[in-house]
Scaffold this motif. Structure first.
Motif, PDB file in Angstrom:
ATOM      1  N   CYS A   1      -7.510  -0.112   1.729  1.00 30.92           N
ATOM      2  CA  CYS A   1      -8.117   0.706   0.677  1.00 30.92           C
ATOM      3  C   CYS A   1      -9.192  -0.159   0.005  1.00 30.92           C
ATOM      4  CB  CYS A   1      -7.018   1.121  -0.298  1.00 30.92           C
ATOM      5  SG  CYS A   1      -7.556   1.705  -1.901  1.00 30.92           S
TER       6      CYS A   1
ATOM      7  N   THR B   1      -9.680  -0.976  -2.911  1.00 27.82           N
ATOM      8  CA  THR B   1      -9.160  -1.875  -3.944  1.00 27.82           C
ATOM      9  C   THR B   1      -8.766  -3.228  -3.331  1.00 27.82           C
ATOM     10  OG1 THR B   1      -8.436   0.070  -5.140  1.00 27.82           O
ATOM     11  CG2 THR B   1      -7.530  -2.018  -5.869  1.00 27.82           C
TER      12      THR B   1
ATOM     13  N   HIS C   1      -1.850  -2.643   0.148  1.00 25.29           N
ATOM     14  CA  HIS C   1      -1.016  -1.784  -0.711  1.00 25.29           C
ATOM     15  C   HIS C   1      -0.866  -0.375  -0.156  1.00 25.29           C
ATOM     16  CE1 HIS C   1      -5.115  -1.030  -2.149  1.00 25.29           C
ATOM     17  NE2 HIS C   1      -4.673   0.098  -2.698  1.00 25.29           N
TER      18      HIS C   1
ATOM     19  N   PHE D   1       1.306  -1.116 -15.770  1.00 22.24           N
ATOM     20  CA  PHE D   1       0.690  -0.937 -14.440  1.00 22.24           C
ATOM     21  C   PHE D   1       0.008  -2.222 -13.957  1.00 22.24           C
ATOM     22  CE2 PHE D   1      -2.348   0.240 -11.218  1.00 22.24           C
ATOM     23  CZ  PHE D   1      -1.769   1.301 -10.538  1.00 22.24           C
TER      24      PHE D   1
ATOM     25  N   MET E   1      -0.877  -5.919 -10.131  1.00 22.91           N
ATOM     26  CA  MET E   1      -1.953  -6.873  -9.870  1.00 22.91           C
ATOM     27  C   MET E   1      -1.600  -8.285 -10.338  1.00 22.91           C
ATOM     28  SD  MET E   1      -4.714  -4.603  -9.315  1.00 22.91           S
ATOM     29  CE  MET E   1      -4.872  -2.850  -9.489  1.00 22.91           C
TER      30      MET E   1
ATOM     31  N   PHE F   1       0.404  -4.453  -5.794  1.00 20.75           N
ATOM     32  CA  PHE F   1       0.956  -3.091  -5.864  1.00 20.75           C
ATOM     33  C   PHE F   1       2.451  -3.109  -5.512  1.00 20.75           C
ATOM     34  CE2 PHE F   1      -3.459  -2.139  -6.055  1.00 20.75           C
ATOM     35  CZ  PHE F   1      -3.600  -0.867  -6.608  1.00 20.75           C
TER      36      PHE F   1
ATOM     37  N   CYS G   1      -1.502   5.300  -1.229  1.00 19.91           N
ATOM     38  CA  CYS G   1      -2.569   5.087  -2.218  1.00 19.91           C
ATOM     39  C   CYS G   1      -3.739   6.053  -2.023  1.00 19.91           C
ATOM     40  CB  CYS G   1      -3.069   3.648  -2.243  1.00 19.91           C
ATOM     41  SG  CYS G   1      -4.233   3.415  -3.610  1.00 19.91           S
TER      42      CYS G   1
ATOM     43  N   LEU H   1     -13.547   3.582  -8.390  1.00 17.88           N
ATOM     44  CA  LEU H   1     -13.340   2.356  -9.181  1.00 17.88           C
ATOM     45  C   LEU H   1     -14.694   1.765  -9.564  1.00 17.88           C
ATOM     46  CD1 LEU H   1     -11.467   0.098 -10.221  1.00 17.88           C
ATOM     47  CD2 LEU H   1     -11.415  -0.819  -7.901  1.00 17.88           C
TER      48      LEU H   1
ATOM     49  N   GLU I   1      -4.212   7.275  -9.078  1.00 19.64           N
ATOM     50  CA  GLU I   1      -3.233   7.553  -8.007  1.00 19.64           C
ATOM     51  C   GLU I   1      -2.871   9.037  -7.892  1.00 19.64           C
ATOM     52  OE1 GLU I   1      -2.194   5.492  -5.713  1.00 19.64           O
ATOM     53  OE2 GLU I   1      -2.764   3.526  -6.504  1.00 19.64           O
TER      54      GLU I   1
HETATM   55  C1  CXF Z   1      -6.423   1.734  -8.057  1.00 17.78           C
HETATM   56  C2  CXF Z   1      -7.812   1.703  -8.539  1.00 17.78           C
HETATM   57  C3  CXF Z   1      -7.910   0.670  -9.611  1.00 17.78           C
HETATM   58  C4  CXF Z   1      -6.941   0.865 -10.679  1.00 17.78           C
HETATM   59  C5  CXF Z   1      -5.563   1.001 -10.183  1.00 17.78           C
HETATM   60  C6  CXF Z   1      -5.444   2.004  -9.113  1.00 17.78           C
HETATM   61  N1  CXF Z   1      -6.242   2.660  -7.082  1.00 17.78           N
HETATM   62  C7  CXF Z   1      -6.083   2.379  -5.823  1.00 17.78           C
HETATM   63  O1  CXF Z   1      -6.459   1.537  -5.108  1.00 17.78           O
END
Ligand code: CXF
Ligand code: ZN
Length: 366
Positions: free
Chosen positions: A41, A43, A63, A109, A114, A137, A170, A287, A312
């Motif tokens: 992904c 991220t 993740h 979160f 993270m 994650f 995700c 993002l 999400e």
């Molecule tokens: C994430 C984007 C950044 C904030 C948390 C969730 N989503 C997935 O990768």
């Protein structure tokens, strides 16, 4: 403790290196999963670029894992050894938002997803005694094994190919859930999706599945726009060729009731708001760059328009991921059309194929 082959990022922007680490046996509430495959992904790339800066390093990312439960820690009752599971984002289960059925807005979160360590500060992996950060994650699925938590493992049926399912954890639940859980457009209503990567495509498939009338896909890549049409877009617009705001206003006779922004580019976010009719709702899922600011036409917002972020897909994963699997089995959410598989050791090639837009959803097969 057991050995795992994992992809490590040692500093910001460095390539992934396949290395061997020792991974802990599951503690209370933890679940050890033998990873079958994992999606990539954006991220992950974002975190790769900030490893050692905004994120701890060395680190194992990933993740969108899918695999088989290998062992469970004390007190775990949700899954058993041998179950097929998809790994999703982690959440505390105790804060107001978790209690209220909105785990994507868990007040812990960031540290849980993270932070790179367990709540007590320990890492789940090490190499010759040196800590390796994990828990990305609540999983770090770029490896042959991942240590997850009872909260973020979702049991899935065994009659669907496990290798395909990781991205439900995700990207796909983000796109589909933005439509089905968050925006909830009425049957027959109009929606414009900006950005037809994996998230945008999942949103298009979801919009079709729930009966939106006009579904407009916007992107700058012709190959994606073609696929968007096949997956449910009734119209597509190439924003490299025409002004998408003007084109959407003309096409719809004034604007759309809903829009979804899935690029993370603030200029595009503004376009996604500019195409709304009064009372229209824009969901933001892309993002943005760190500290990005969003400028809007204040008079447009005044006329009942709503702009809201969505994390999400506002999914309750234990409910929504099996629901998406069911839709897939019925042929109503054909997300396999987005996927290209790569062997695990081609992780850097898979990242490039995703960044260039050539592949919508790479899956690394262990
Ligand atoms: C994430 C984007 C950044 C904030 C948390 C969730 N989503 C997935 O990768
Ligand atoms: Zn993601």
């Amino acid at each position: 403790m057991l050995q795992a082959k994992v992809a490590v990022v040692r500093q910001a922007g460095a390539p992934f290196q396949i290395e061997t680490v020792e991974i802990d046996a599951p503690r209370a509430g933890e679940v050890l999963v033998k990873i079958a495959a994992t999606g990539i992904c954006h991220t992950d790339m974002y975190a790769q670029g900030l490893a050692g800066l905004a994120f701890p390093a060395p680190v194992v990312l990933g993740h969108e894992g899918a695999g088989v439960v290998e062992a469970v820690g004390e007190g775990v009752t949700k899954v058993q050894v041998g179950d097929h599971v998809v790994l999703t984002f982690n959440s505390c289960g105790r804060c107001l938002n978790c209690e209220d059925g909105a785990p994507a807005y868990c007040q812990s979160f960031m540290p849980l997803n993270m932070g790179g360590v367990r709540a007590d500060g320990s890492t789940t992996m090490r190499q010759n005694g040196t800590p390796i950060h994990g828990g990305f994650f609540g999983q770090s699925s770029f490896g042959t094994y991942a240590l997850a938590y009872e909260r973020n493992v979702v049991k899935v049926p065994k009659d669907v190919p496990l290798e395909l399912l990781g991205p439900l954890g995700c990207g796909l639940q983000t796109g589909a859930g933005s439509i089905m859980n968050a925006l909830r457009p009425e049957v027959g209503s109009s929606i414009a999706i900006f950005g037809t990567g994996a998230v945008g495509m999942a949103a298009i498939m979801a919009a079709r599945a729930i009966g939106c009338g006009t579904i407009i896909g916007v992107d700058v890549k012709p190959n994606r726009l073609e696929l968007a049409r096949e997956l449910g877009a009734t119209h597509v617009i190439n924003a490299a060729e025409v002004d998408p705001v003007q084109a959407i206003r003309e096409l719809t006779g004034g604007g759309v009731r809903y829009s979804l922004e899935a690029t993370g580019i603030t200029k595009v976010m503004r376009q996604a708001v500019d195409v709304l009719v009064p009372r229209g709702v824009c969901g933001i899922v892309g993002l943005p760059a760190p500290q990005a600011e969003l400028a809007l036409d204040a008079n447009l917002v005044l006329f009942g328009r709503t702009v809201r972020g969505i994390i999400e897909g506002e999914s309750v994963p234990d409910i929504f991921i099996p629901a998406l699997v069911e839709l897939y089995k019925q042929g109503r959410f054909p997300f396999d059309r987005l996927i290209r598989k790569f062997p695990f050791d081609q992780i850097n090639e898979a990242m490039h194929a995703s960044e260039s837009g050539e592949v919508l959803k790479p899956i690394l097969v262990m």
